[in-house]
Design a protein around this motif. Sequence first.
Motif, PDB file in Angstrom:
ATOM      1  N   GLU A  36      33.369  22.708 113.891  1.00  0.00           N
ATOM      2  CA  GLU A  36      32.895  23.810 114.670  1.00  0.00           C
ATOM      3  C   GLU A  36      33.877  24.193 115.906  1.00  0.00           C
ATOM      4  O   GLU A  36      34.221  25.131 116.164  1.00  0.00           O
ATOM      5  CB  GLU A  36      31.582  23.972 115.054  1.00  0.00           C
ATOM      6  CG  GLU A  36      30.948  25.129 115.720  1.00  0.00           C
ATOM      7  CD  GLU A  36      29.437  25.012 116.150  1.00  0.00           C
ATOM      8  OE1 GLU A  36      29.337  25.995 117.000  1.00  0.00           O
ATOM      9  OE2 GLU A  36      28.829  24.138 115.826  1.00  0.00           O
ATOM     10  N   ILE A  37      34.041  23.102 116.550  1.00  0.00           N
ATOM     11  CA  ILE A  37      34.959  23.134 117.776  1.00  0.00           C
ATOM     12  C   ILE A  37      36.410  23.705 117.299  1.00  0.00           C
ATOM     13  O   ILE A  37      37.079  24.380 118.045  1.00  0.00           O
ATOM     14  CB  ILE A  37      34.975  21.935 118.731  1.00  0.00           C
ATOM     15  CG1 ILE A  37      33.645  21.734 119.369  1.00  0.00           C
ATOM     16  CG2 ILE A  37      35.949  21.833 119.615  1.00  0.00           C
ATOM     17  CD1 ILE A  37      33.266  20.264 119.901  1.00  0.00           C
ATOM     18  N   ILE A  93      47.546  18.470 120.324  1.00  0.00           N
ATOM     19  CA  ILE A  93      48.016  19.233 119.172  1.00  0.00           C
ATOM     20  C   ILE A  93      46.569  19.032 118.331  1.00  0.00           C
ATOM     21  O   ILE A  93      46.356  17.790 117.861  1.00  0.00           O
ATOM     22  CB  ILE A  93      48.949  19.176 118.499  1.00  0.00           C
ATOM     23  CG1 ILE A  93      50.128  19.410 119.469  1.00  0.00           C
ATOM     24  CG2 ILE A  93      49.445  19.811 117.261  1.00  0.00           C
ATOM     25  CD1 ILE A  93      51.625  18.825 118.852  1.00  0.00           C
ATOM     26  N   VAL A  94      45.957  20.122 117.611  1.00  0.00           N
ATOM     27  CA  VAL A  94      45.206  19.991 116.372  1.00  0.00           C
ATOM     28  C   VAL A  94      46.008  20.585 115.459  1.00  0.00           C
ATOM     29  O   VAL A  94      46.404  21.836 115.683  1.00  0.00           O
ATOM     30  CB  VAL A  94      43.951  20.540 116.857  1.00  0.00           C
ATOM     31  CG1 VAL A  94      43.037  20.659 115.631  1.00  0.00           C
ATOM     32  CG2 VAL A  94      43.139  20.269 118.174  1.00  0.00           C
ATOM     33  N   GLY A 120      36.416  13.581 108.417  1.00  0.00           N
ATOM     34  CA  GLY A 120      36.704  14.826 109.237  1.00  0.00           C
ATOM     35  C   GLY A 120      37.825  14.591 110.131  1.00  0.00           C
ATOM     36  O   GLY A 120      38.707  13.984 110.222  1.00  0.00           O
ATOM     37  N   PRO A 121      37.608  15.644 111.102  1.00  0.00           N
ATOM     38  CA  PRO A 121      38.798  15.482 112.282  1.00  0.00           C
ATOM     39  C   PRO A 121      38.927  14.330 112.928  1.00  0.00           C
ATOM     40  O   PRO A 121      37.880  13.749 113.190  1.00  0.00           O
ATOM     41  CB  PRO A 121      38.194  16.529 113.177  1.00  0.00           C
ATOM     42  CG  PRO A 121      37.174  17.628 112.615  1.00  0.00           C
ATOM     43  CD  PRO A 121      36.536  16.583 111.526  1.00  0.00           C
ATOM     44  N   GLY A 157      39.461  25.192 129.256  1.00  0.00           N
ATOM     45  CA  GLY A 157      39.276  26.646 128.772  1.00  0.00           C
ATOM     46  C   GLY A 157      38.372  26.830 127.488  1.00  0.00           C
ATOM     47  O   GLY A 157      37.957  27.857 127.172  1.00  0.00           O
ATOM     48  N   TYR A 158      37.552  25.637 127.324  1.00  0.00           N
ATOM     49  CA  TYR A 158      36.571  25.591 126.262  1.00  0.00           C
ATOM     50  C   TYR A 158      35.427  24.449 126.659  1.00  0.00           C
ATOM     51  O   TYR A 158      35.962  23.325 126.779  1.00  0.00           O
ATOM     52  CB  TYR A 158      37.140  25.184 124.800  1.00  0.00           C
ATOM     53  CG  TYR A 158      36.348  25.275 123.748  1.00  0.00           C
ATOM     54  CD1 TYR A 158      36.041  26.442 123.076  1.00  0.00           C
ATOM     55  CD2 TYR A 158      35.553  24.177 123.336  1.00  0.00           C
ATOM     56  CE1 TYR A 158      35.041  26.368 122.066  1.00  0.00           C
ATOM     57  CE2 TYR A 158      34.850  24.266 122.332  1.00  0.00           C
ATOM     58  CZ  TYR A 158      34.259  25.325 121.625  1.00  0.00           C
ATOM     59  OH  TYR A 158      33.564  25.494 120.740  1.00  0.00           O
ATOM     60  N   ILE A 159      34.507  24.929 126.776  1.00  0.00           N
ATOM     61  CA  ILE A 159      33.021  23.975 126.810  1.00  0.00           C
ATOM     62  C   ILE A 159      32.388  24.128 125.643  1.00  0.00           C
ATOM     63  O   ILE A 159      31.827  25.055 125.408  1.00  0.00           O
ATOM     64  CB  ILE A 159      32.453  24.132 128.223  1.00  0.00           C
ATOM     65  CG1 ILE A 159      33.364  23.919 129.316  1.00  0.00           C
ATOM     66  CG2 ILE A 159      31.310  23.254 128.229  1.00  0.00           C
ATOM     67  CD1 ILE A 159      33.120  23.967 130.710  1.00  0.00           C
TER      68      ILE A 159
END
Length: 173
Positions: A36-37, A93-94, A120-121, A157-159
């Motif tokens: 989801e992230i 990097i993703v 998974g990731p 920039g993301y929580i």
Amino acid sequence: WGFDAAYDLKQQYGEDVVELMSTQAAAEISYEIDTEIVNDLVRLAGAGTELTWNKIPPTGVNIIDHYDSFWVKLTEGAKIVFQETQRVEPNFIVCGTNVSAVIEVMRNFDGTGAAAGVAGPRFIGTLGGKYKVYTVPLMDADTFVMGYKGSNFLETGYIYAPYMPILTTDILM
């Protein structure tokens, strides 16, 4: 599931079914949250123009030399992020599986500390001593996103904060 099955599993394989099920459930929750992230990061990424790079090497260029040229695109991307944020350059990097296949054979890739056997990731290594690299199997295979993770929550920039309580219950038989 029953006491007999749990007993047999413990006797024959040395596995505790309650611990095994708890571990697997936690791993599945982690997998879903990570996915989801990553989907949010890909959807929200937009510091500038998209960068493109062709995996097929030009005629007469060694494939490893060509893969190393991907570093130029990453540097361009880092400068775009810096220009747009006027604060930071990316430090992670993703990427999808095709991009990670290129990164993993680059000369400045270091796979030390990679998370092997994780579903998974997962973290696959460091590129150029500058970027932590994560591969995500459910992400578009040819996509990558660069981002910055600071030392505290004020530099983000993301929580991810769903505030969903997780409760344990007794096992039902």
